[in-house]
Design a protein around this motif. Sequence first.
Motif, PDB file in Angstrom:
ATOM      1  N   LEU A 154       2.680  19.826   3.500  1.00 20.84           N
ATOM      2  CA  LEU A 154       2.253  20.850   4.450  1.00 20.84           C
ATOM      3  C   LEU A 154       2.528  20.408   5.888  1.00 20.84           C
ATOM      4  O   LEU A 154       2.976  21.207   6.717  1.00 20.84           O
ATOM      5  CB  LEU A 154       0.766  21.150   4.271  1.00 20.84           C
ATOM      6  N   HIS A 155       2.255  19.153   6.176  1.00 21.64           N
ATOM      7  CA  HIS A 155       2.520  18.633   7.521  1.00 21.64           C
ATOM      8  C   HIS A 155       4.004  18.711   7.844  1.00 21.64           C
ATOM      9  O   HIS A 155       4.392  19.110   8.945  1.00 21.64           O
ATOM     10  CB  HIS A 155       2.030  17.188   7.627  1.00 21.64           C
ATOM     11  N   LEU A 188       3.543  21.760  10.468  1.00 17.20           N
ATOM     12  CA  LEU A 188       3.159  21.200  11.762  1.00 17.20           C
ATOM     13  C   LEU A 188       4.310  20.514  12.490  1.00 17.20           C
ATOM     14  O   LEU A 188       4.469  20.680  13.698  1.00 17.20           O
ATOM     15  CB  LEU A 188       1.997  20.220  11.582  1.00 17.20           C
ATOM     16  N   VAL A 206      -2.587  23.416   8.304  1.00 19.44           N
ATOM     17  CA  VAL A 206      -2.334  22.259   7.448  1.00 19.44           C
ATOM     18  C   VAL A 206      -3.642  21.702   6.906  1.00 19.44           C
ATOM     19  O   VAL A 206      -3.763  21.414   5.712  1.00 19.44           O
ATOM     20  CB  VAL A 206      -1.556  21.163   8.226  1.00 19.44           C
TER      21      VAL A 206
END
Length: 91
Positions: free
Chosen positions: A13-14, A18, A63
């Motif tokens: 997810l990071h 992000l 995230v």
Amino acid sequence: MTLPEPSTVAAALHERLLRPVRRDLRPFLHETVERGDPVSHVVLALLAGLVAFAVTTLAAALVVVPAALYAVVYGFVAATLRLVNAFRYRR
């Protein structure tokens, strides 16, 4: 079927959410204002920094929240599987 570890999901997810946002908005987060700049430039720099910070914070929340929810679900599923296996394979 095995579930991926929560740290693996958080890292994915990071990496997908992000990191691109931080990379694209980095110039706006580190913009400088020098003495003698017009007031309009100072205001625009401040607004750009605030918007970049808000978007980066939103991406971080996108995230953290799913990663935390996944960790809870992963813990529940892992505990349930251990309990089922404990009853299934008694010693």
